[in-house]
Design an enzyme around this catalytic site. Structure first.
Site, short mmCIF file in Angstrom:
data_model
loop_
_atom_site.label_atom_id
_atom_site.label_comp_id
_atom_site.label_asym_id
_atom_site.label_seq_id
_atom_site.Cartn_x
_atom_site.Cartn_y
_atom_site.Cartn_z
N ASP A 97 34.31 31.56 31.47
CA ASP A 97 34.87 31.65 32.82
C ASP A 97 35.46 30.51 33.24
O ASP A 97 34.99 29.45 32.74
CB ASP A 97 33.89 32.39 33.68
N GLU B 279 36.02 41.55 50.24
CA GLU B 279 35.28 41.99 49.47
C GLU B 279 36.17 41.66 47.98
O GLU B 279 36.76 42.32 47.35
CB GLU B 279 34.95 43.49 49.56
#
Length: 854
Positions: free
Chosen positions: A269, A614
């Protein structure tokens, strides 16, 4: 100037041929990817190997190796690479329980991706987000609705994530029996990862029961490896049992490669290797060199970041041997050969896909069908379908917000149908509307950004980037923003392809003509340097390193006058944020909102939350949100107050809830006559909402997550044990269970039967309209008191005319019977009595149950 790939390849071939009597093996397309990779690896210097192992890999011209970037996005459509079809969010598509639709969607996505890549290569415009390695699907278990990135997943069930994720992988990678693969898909984030976002760079998950690991967190990844044939796996940020996931021998070697036999490549990542050694992070390495060694020796082949540039020095100092580096290089080169990245287009059939497929009519129609199927009708007291003879009004902060519908990691559609546009398209342009409030505030804010144009008259503000803080030299990138600017570098995401994460500048320019004499608000939130220029005058300037600030100023405008708007932004270091909008703002009381509803009989309120809050590490200051996660799952208070007041005023209230996660809607069960869960429905979402509300499409979606009653039902967010979580381990009744979803018709189930690994059940449509039912199969092992309440083991869609019945068959293989055996320390089929349950949801009283002996 960057040379087109074919010129680099021809020059390299000539050089190689001049030095060898016969063609170099790595240039021989008849050899296997592994054979070609081994030959090419042997010709590379250690410095060249290091460059190949970073996600932005430059060309190595002496060997004809083209530039390649491993980071492209296709979460629910090709992302961050210009024009593309934007399908509904993944959590929404999961609500369809439609594997075939998932396959069609991601076949369309992979067609668009291949076409855009071929065009970029032919133009010599390669770079980030433009290559053939796509970091999707996300198959982490959505264990807690507060996780901002749960919308990227396919819900809270391990089986469902694995089944749908497998179809995503297969559609992206194409027919693997062919010589060349279509794209590279990537299973992420491996493993045991689902927030919180705020602590992911230093958080350690420890003392996790083995059963939770093997029955909940690993099955989807195993499915993608074994059934999907996924070629990439992305390791996660956090630590698992003391080891950083991208440096975990247990995860990356023992489980992934030794037990599962994965022979593809592992990518980190973004920034995860930095977390090994940076202050207040994981602390598993002393510096960049030792972090590099740990990542390589653990099996992380490609780093998203720049730590691996220290690889030559790490080898020189003896922190790792070059043979370990070669293992990684051979793996990553094999994947590039598998794509046909070194071979002429005439050999690679995928390069014939034309650009005309991008955002084509067929794909837009598919986006609409996907949006229809993902709508979940949670409640209906008879108000739906709408009586179009009644006076109807549309309200809510999400009714006219197009970018809300795109979710996160999105592309740029040619057009988006908002919920308001969908309703007006169905009921007429005179349908009344008011925003009524913001997501969390009582401020009605109407942006005029869509009226801004560039010097050439095209919509939006033009942007020019430089990879320096002086706005000097050759620009690094250009961009155009047609909606309010919301940019940040959370998750190591660059503002635009070609722009660095830090130490860059941006110049935005545009203009608009005022519609009326009025006072507008110019809103700008940013870190570091900012200048606001209006009609040549600098009205705001702070050009230095600063923390994030939220500001606004008034702008009095005269009707018919043109206003030239300039925004200059300078990013110095670390986090980067820039938000900019021009809008009309007004504070409204709840009484004013009700008064403006007038004599409307029915109010369709498009509310919920927003992907602006979000999402991955969002930098927002809003009640109920924290760094992209949620601190509360309740519907924001202002929306609750308005819904309650509208109901008290005698209105019929229909809530269209837009969100990427479960929202606690207990009070809304009293204040709303109907609730439709619309998720983030993509570019055609407004049409789909209108069709469902008006009865043109019979809703058939089912919840892929549990909708809890309130915050009190949730365990601590950072507790990874499954007890008390999801439908499998929640020991009390939720508001809406996993698998729940209503229809405009009714269905009756017969008694299920089990024989020879097949479960059958008869289903009849007992209503007056045709519909599609999603038949769900659950399993529970008797006597397993510490195990799950039940677990999904199959589902099947069946479409029935009124009065029609059909027998539905669902396979129940031995693999689906496996559970964790503490005694042997492995997954296996344990003999005994099992409850086989079939029905329309996971709620016990809706399931037909039989007992079978295994």
């Amino acid at each position: 100037m960057r040379l087109p790939r074919i010129i680099i390849m021809l020059a390299a071939v000539g050089s190689v041929m001049a030095g060898h009597a016969q063609r170099a093996p790595y240039l021989d397309a008849s050899l296997s990817p592994e054979e070609r990779a081994a030959d090419l690896c042997g010709r590379l210097t250690i410095d060249e190997k290091a460059r190949l192992m970073m996600n932005s890999s430059p060309a190595i011209e002496r060997l004809g190796i083209p530039a390649f970037d491993w980071w492209s996005e296709a979460l629910h459509g090709v992302g961050r690479n210009g024009l593309a079809t934007v399908f509904p969010s993944c959590i929404g598509m999961a609500a369809s329980f439609d594997d075939e639709m998932i396959d069609r969607v991601f076949t369309a996505v992979s067609d668009e991706a291949r076409a855009k890549n071929t065009e970029a290569r032919r133009r010599g415009q390669m770079g980030k987000y433009k290559c053939l390695s796509f970091w999707t699907p996300t198959v982490n278990i959505f264990r807690d609705p507060r996780w901002g990135r749960g919308q990227e997943s396919y819900g809270e069930d391990p089986y469902m994530n694995g089944r749908m994720g497998t179809r995503v992988v297969q559609a992206l990678q194409g027919d693997t029996s062919r010589k060349y693969i279509k794209l590279l898909a990537c299973a992420k984030h491996f493993a045991v990862h689902s927030g919180p976002e705020k602590t992911r760079h230093n958080f350690n998950i420890e003392n996790l029961p083995a059963r939770d690991l093997w029955e909940t967190y690993l099955p989807a990844f195993e499915s993608l490896v074994h059934d999907g044939g996924v070629r990439e796996v992305m390791c996660a940020y956090q630590r698992f049992e003391g080891e950083a996931c991208c440096g975990s021998n247990r995860l990356l070697q023992q489980i992934l490669r030794d037990e599962w036999g994965f022979d593809g490549m592992v990518v980190s990542d973004c920034g995860a290797i930095n977390d090994f050694y940076l202050p207040k992070r994981h602390g598993v390495a002393e510096d960049a060199r030792t972090a590099t060694a740990l990542g390589v020796m653990s099996g992380t082949d490609v780093e998203c970041g720049s730590v691996y540039k220290h690889l030559p020095e790490a080898v020189k100092r003896g922190y790792l041997g070059e043979d370990a580096v070669d293992v990684c290089v051979r793996r990553l080169l094999a994947e590039r050969f598998r794509l046909g990245d070194f071979d002429p287009d005439s050999l690679v059939e995928w390069t014939s896909i034309p650009m005309s497929v991008v955002d084509c009519r067929a794909h837009r129609d598919l986006a609409l069908q996907a949006a229809r199927e993902q709508m979940v009708l949670l409640k209906n007291n008879g108000v739906l379908p709408l009586d179009t003879g009644k006076k109807i009004m549309v309200m809510g902060p999400n009714a006219a917000d197009s970018t809300m519908q795109w979710g996160i990691y999105y592309g740029q559609p040619s057009h988006t149908v908002t919920i308001l546009q969908g309703m007006r398209g169905r009921l007429g342009d005179s349908l009344p509307y008011m925003q009524a409030c913001g997501i969390t505030s009582s401020t009605e804010k109407v942006s005029i950004f869509d009226r801004i144009t560039g010097e050439d008259g095209t919509p939006g503000m033009s942007g020019t980037y430089w990879n320096n803080t002086e706005m000097a030299g050759e620009p690094a990138a250009t961009a155009r923003y047609t909606s309010p600017v919301n940019l940040d570098n959370g998750g190591n995401t660059v503002f635009a392809p070609g722009v660095e994460l830090e130490h860059f500048t941006l110049r935005l320019r545009g203009s608009f003509v005022a519609e009326a004499d009025e006072e507008l608000d110019v809103i700008y939130n940013n870190d570091d340097g900012l200048r606001i220029i209006i009609n040549g005058d600098t009205v705001y300037e702070r050009w230095k390193a600063e923390p994030l600030n939220h500001r606004s100023r008034k702008l009095a405008v005269k009707k018919g006058k043109r206003y030239d708007i300039g925004v200059d932004y300078m990013q110095v270091a670390d986090a980067a944020t820039l938000n900019f909008d021009i809008c009309r703002q007004k504070e409204l009381t709840v009484d004013e909102v009700v008064a403006r509803a007038g004599d409307a009989d029915i109010v369709v309120f498009a509310g919920g939350i927003s992907p602006a809050f979000e999402r991955e590490q969002a930098k927002v200051r809003e009640p109920g949100f924290d760094d992209g996660d949620r601190t509360s799952i309740e519907l924001p208070a202002i929306q609750r107050e308005i819904l309650r007041a509208l109901k008290s005023a005698g209105k019929k209230v229909v809530l269209v809830n837009c969100s990427g996660s479960a929202v606690a809607l207990s009070p809304e069960m009293q204040s709303c006559d109907a609730i439709l869960q619309a998720w983030y429905p993509g570019q055609e979402g407004g049409t789909a909402v209108a069709e469902v509300l008006c009865g043109d499409f019979n809703p058939c979606g089912k919840l892929p997550v549990t909708f809890y009653c309130d915050d009190a039902q949730l365990p601590p967010f950072d507790e990874y044990r499954m007890e008390g979580r999801t439908y499998r381990y929640l020991r009390e009744a939720p508001l809406f269970p996993f698998g729940h979803g209503l229809s405009y018709t009714t269905y009756k189930y017969g008694k299920p039967r089990y024989a020879d690994g097949i479960v059958t059940v008869e289903v009849r449509n007992t209503g007056k309209v045709a519909g599609t039912e999603i038949v769900q199969l659950y399993l529970r092992r008797r006597g397993d008191e510490k195990g799950p309440n039940k677990t999904l083991r199959g589902y099947e869609r069946v479409t029935l005319a009124p009065g029609e019945k059909r027998t539905v068959s669902i396979p129940l293989s031995d693999k689906l019977l496996e559970t964790w055996d503490e005694e042997s320390g492995r997954m296996r089929v344990q003999p005994g009595r099992y409850d086989v349950m079939v029905g329309p949801s996971s709620r016990d009283n809706e399931l037909k149950t039989i007992s079978v002996t295994i």
